[in-house]
Scaffold this motif. Sequence first.
Motif, PDB file in Angstrom:
ATOM      1  N   PHE A  69      -2.202  12.983 -13.457  1.00 37.49           N
ATOM      2  CA  PHE A  69      -2.279  13.418 -14.849  1.00 37.49           C
ATOM      3  C   PHE A  69      -1.071  14.286 -15.179  1.00 37.49           C
ATOM      4  CE2 PHE A  69      -6.557  12.948 -13.172  1.00 37.49           C
ATOM      5  CZ  PHE A  69      -7.106  12.057 -14.066  1.00 37.49           C
ATOM      6  N   ASP A  70      -0.486  14.060 -16.369  1.00 35.47           N
ATOM      7  CA  ASP A  70       0.650  14.856 -16.816  1.00 35.47           C
ATOM      8  C   ASP A  70       0.418  15.285 -18.255  1.00 35.47           C
ATOM      9  OD1 ASP A  70       3.138  16.085 -17.011  1.00 35.47           O
ATOM     10  OD2 ASP A  70       4.109  14.216 -17.652  1.00 35.47           O
ATOM     11  N   PRO A  71       0.239  16.556 -18.521  1.00 38.66           N
ATOM     12  CA  PRO A  71       0.288  17.689 -17.596  1.00 38.66           C
ATOM     13  C   PRO A  71      -0.934  17.703 -16.670  1.00 38.66           C
ATOM     14  CG  PRO A  71      -0.326  18.447 -19.781  1.00 38.66           C
ATOM     15  CD  PRO A  71      -0.007  16.990 -19.903  1.00 38.66           C
ATOM     16  N   GLU A  72      -0.816  18.470 -15.609  1.00 38.62           N
ATOM     17  CA  GLU A  72      -1.825  18.472 -14.550  1.00 38.62           C
ATOM     18  C   GLU A  72      -3.037  19.313 -14.917  1.00 38.62           C
ATOM     19  OE1 GLU A  72      -0.324  19.193 -10.613  1.00 38.62           O
ATOM     20  OE2 GLU A  72       1.579  18.273 -11.123  1.00 38.62           O
ATOM     21  N   PHE A  73      -3.859  18.793 -15.816  1.00 36.06           N
ATOM     22  CA  PHE A  73      -5.097  19.487 -16.173  1.00 36.06           C
ATOM     23  C   PHE A  73      -6.194  19.198 -15.145  1.00 36.06           C
ATOM     24  CE2 PHE A  73      -6.343  15.402 -17.721  1.00 36.06           C
ATOM     25  CZ  PHE A  73      -7.727  15.409 -17.744  1.00 36.06           C
ATOM     26  N   ALA A  74      -5.921  18.239 -14.266  1.00 34.04           N
ATOM     27  CA  ALA A  74      -6.856  17.872 -13.202  1.00 34.04           C
ATOM     28  C   ALA A  74      -6.058  17.521 -11.945  1.00 34.04           C
ATOM     29  CB  ALA A  74      -7.709  16.687 -13.628  1.00 34.04           C
ATOM     30  N   ASP A  75      -6.734  17.622 -10.809  1.00 33.31           N
ATOM     31  CA  ASP A  75      -6.083  17.310  -9.536  1.00 33.31           C
ATOM     32  C   ASP A  75      -5.768  15.822  -9.436  1.00 33.31           C
ATOM     33  OD1 ASP A  75      -6.314  19.934  -8.751  1.00 33.31           O
ATOM     34  OD2 ASP A  75      -8.128  19.610  -7.555  1.00 33.31           O
ATOM     35  N   THR A  76      -4.708  15.527  -8.714  1.00 28.30           N
ATOM     36  CA  THR A  76      -4.361  14.137  -8.406  1.00 28.30           C
ATOM     37  C   THR A  76      -5.460  13.545  -7.533  1.00 28.30           C
ATOM     38  OG1 THR A  76      -2.004  14.579  -8.567  1.00 28.30           O
ATOM     39  CG2 THR A  76      -2.659  12.666  -7.241  1.00 28.30           C
ATOM     40  N   ILE A  77      -5.807  12.315  -7.806  1.00 28.28           N
ATOM     41  CA  ILE A  77      -6.838  11.604  -7.041  1.00 28.28           C
ATOM     42  C   ILE A  77      -6.146  10.580  -6.157  1.00 28.28           C
ATOM     43  CG2 ILE A  77      -8.819  10.044  -7.198  1.00 28.28           C
ATOM     44  CD1 ILE A  77      -9.322  11.316  -9.988  1.00 28.28           C
ATOM     45  N   VAL A  78      -6.478  10.591  -4.882  1.00 24.71           N
ATOM     46  CA  VAL A  78      -5.953   9.597  -3.950  1.00 24.71           C
ATOM     47  C   VAL A  78      -7.133   9.022  -3.177  1.00 24.71           C
ATOM     48  CG1 VAL A  78      -4.426   9.144  -1.999  1.00 24.71           C
ATOM     49  CG2 VAL A  78      -3.758  10.822  -3.731  1.00 24.71           C
ATOM     50  N   GLU A  79      -7.229   7.703  -3.191  1.00 28.27           N
ATOM     51  CA  GLU A  79      -8.321   7.026  -2.488  1.00 28.27           C
ATOM     52  C   GLU A  79      -7.737   5.957  -1.571  1.00 28.27           C
ATOM     53  OE1 GLU A  79     -11.501   3.762  -3.821  1.00 28.27           O
ATOM     54  OE2 GLU A  79     -11.799   5.715  -4.777  1.00 28.27           O
ATOM     55  N   HIS A  80      -8.155   5.961  -0.326  1.00 28.63           N
ATOM     56  CA  HIS A  80      -7.695   4.972   0.645  1.00 28.63           C
ATOM     57  C   HIS A  80      -8.552   3.714   0.547  1.00 28.63           C
ATOM     58  CE1 HIS A  80      -7.418   3.084   4.673  1.00 28.63           C
ATOM     59  NE2 HIS A  80      -6.153   3.380   4.505  1.00 28.63           N
ATOM     60  N   ILE A  81      -7.899   2.565   0.574  1.00 26.92           N
ATOM     61  CA  ILE A  81      -8.595   1.278   0.540  1.00 26.92           C
ATOM     62  C   ILE A  81      -8.182   0.520   1.797  1.00 26.92           C
ATOM     63  CG2 ILE A  81      -8.908  -0.881  -0.717  1.00 26.92           C
ATOM     64  CD1 ILE A  81      -8.010   0.759  -3.249  1.00 26.92           C
ATOM     65  N   ASP A  82      -9.148   0.235   2.657  1.00 22.49           N
ATOM     66  CA  ASP A  82      -8.853  -0.412   3.937  1.00 22.49           C
ATOM     67  C   ASP A  82      -8.219  -1.778   3.771  1.00 22.49           C
ATOM     68  OD1 ASP A  82      -9.745   1.653   5.606  1.00 22.49           O
ATOM     69  OD2 ASP A  82     -11.819   0.960   5.464  1.00 22.49           O
ATOM     70  N   SER A  83      -8.817  -2.614   2.923  1.00 24.40           N
ATOM     71  CA  SER A  83      -8.255  -3.948   2.723  1.00 24.40           C
ATOM     72  C   SER A  83      -8.639  -4.493   1.357  1.00 24.40           C
ATOM     73  CB  SER A  83      -8.713  -4.908   3.827  1.00 24.40           C
ATOM     74  OG  SER A  83     -10.092  -5.152   3.715  1.00 24.40           O
ATOM     75  N   LEU A  84      -7.778  -5.345   0.857  1.00 21.90           N
ATOM     76  CA  LEU A  84      -8.031  -6.069  -0.385  1.00 21.90           C
ATOM     77  C   LEU A  84      -7.605  -7.514  -0.148  1.00 21.90           C
ATOM     78  CD1 LEU A  84      -8.987  -5.959  -3.301  1.00 21.90           C
ATOM     79  CD2 LEU A  84      -6.673  -5.340  -3.971  1.00 21.90           C
ATOM     80  N   PRO A  85      -8.581  -8.376   0.161  1.00 21.95           N
ATOM     81  CA  PRO A  85      -8.257  -9.774   0.460  1.00 21.95           C
ATOM     82  C   PRO A  85      -7.678 -10.507  -0.753  1.00 21.95           C
ATOM     83  CG  PRO A  85     -10.485  -9.212   1.189  1.00 21.95           C
ATOM     84  CD  PRO A  85      -9.998  -8.083   0.338  1.00 21.95           C
ATOM     85  N   ALA A  86      -7.005 -11.602  -0.481  1.00 17.75           N
ATOM     86  CA  ALA A  86      -6.440 -12.438  -1.540  1.00 17.75           C
ATOM     87  C   ALA A  86      -7.547 -12.894  -2.485  1.00 17.75           C
ATOM     88  CB  ALA A  86      -5.737 -13.645  -0.923  1.00 17.75           C
ATOM     89  N   HIS A  87      -7.215 -12.914  -3.775  1.00 16.08           N
ATOM     90  CA  HIS A  87      -8.118 -13.375  -4.837  1.00 16.08           C
ATOM     91  C   HIS A  87      -9.396 -12.532  -4.968  1.00 16.08           C
ATOM     92  CE1 HIS A  87      -5.398 -16.740  -5.116  1.00 16.08           C
ATOM     93  NE2 HIS A  87      -5.576 -16.983  -3.836  1.00 16.08           N
TER      94      HIS A  87
END
Length: 135
Positions: free
Chosen positions: A46-64
């Motif tokens: 978010f800009d300006p940073e009114f909230a923390d940055t969100i980071v989420e790990h995704i193990d895999s995303l198969p084709a289609h």
Amino acid sequence: MLTVSIKQTPLASYALMVNNVAIIRSVVIKNDGDTDYHNIRLKIVFDPEFADTIVEHIDSLPAHEHHRRLDIKPSINTSFVCNLTEKITVKTTVQVLSSSDEVLAETKGEMELLDYCQYWGNNFMSQYVAAFVTP
């Protein structure tokens, strides 16, 4: 080929956030290509940073296939929001990153962040009018 889309509320306010309203309704990552992706990350800034940055790990995303994240409620900087004296425009950037921080997909959005005392009117989430009233 990866694409990312975001659906968020057109505006946010302190009253909505303390009542646990999700300002980001959904983020969808679509993999329309023939390649499987592994160890990717979803990052929301978010800009300006009114909230923390969100980071989420995704193990895999198969084709289609697609990955959908619903009702995202970022951790809000209440001091920032309470000290606003007028509404501002917040830019939201959503990125899908590889394990080496390469940007695989990106989209941007905007929302209005209202000051502490500003009411949004009856055309938007009128059921929360009581949340705006403070003793």
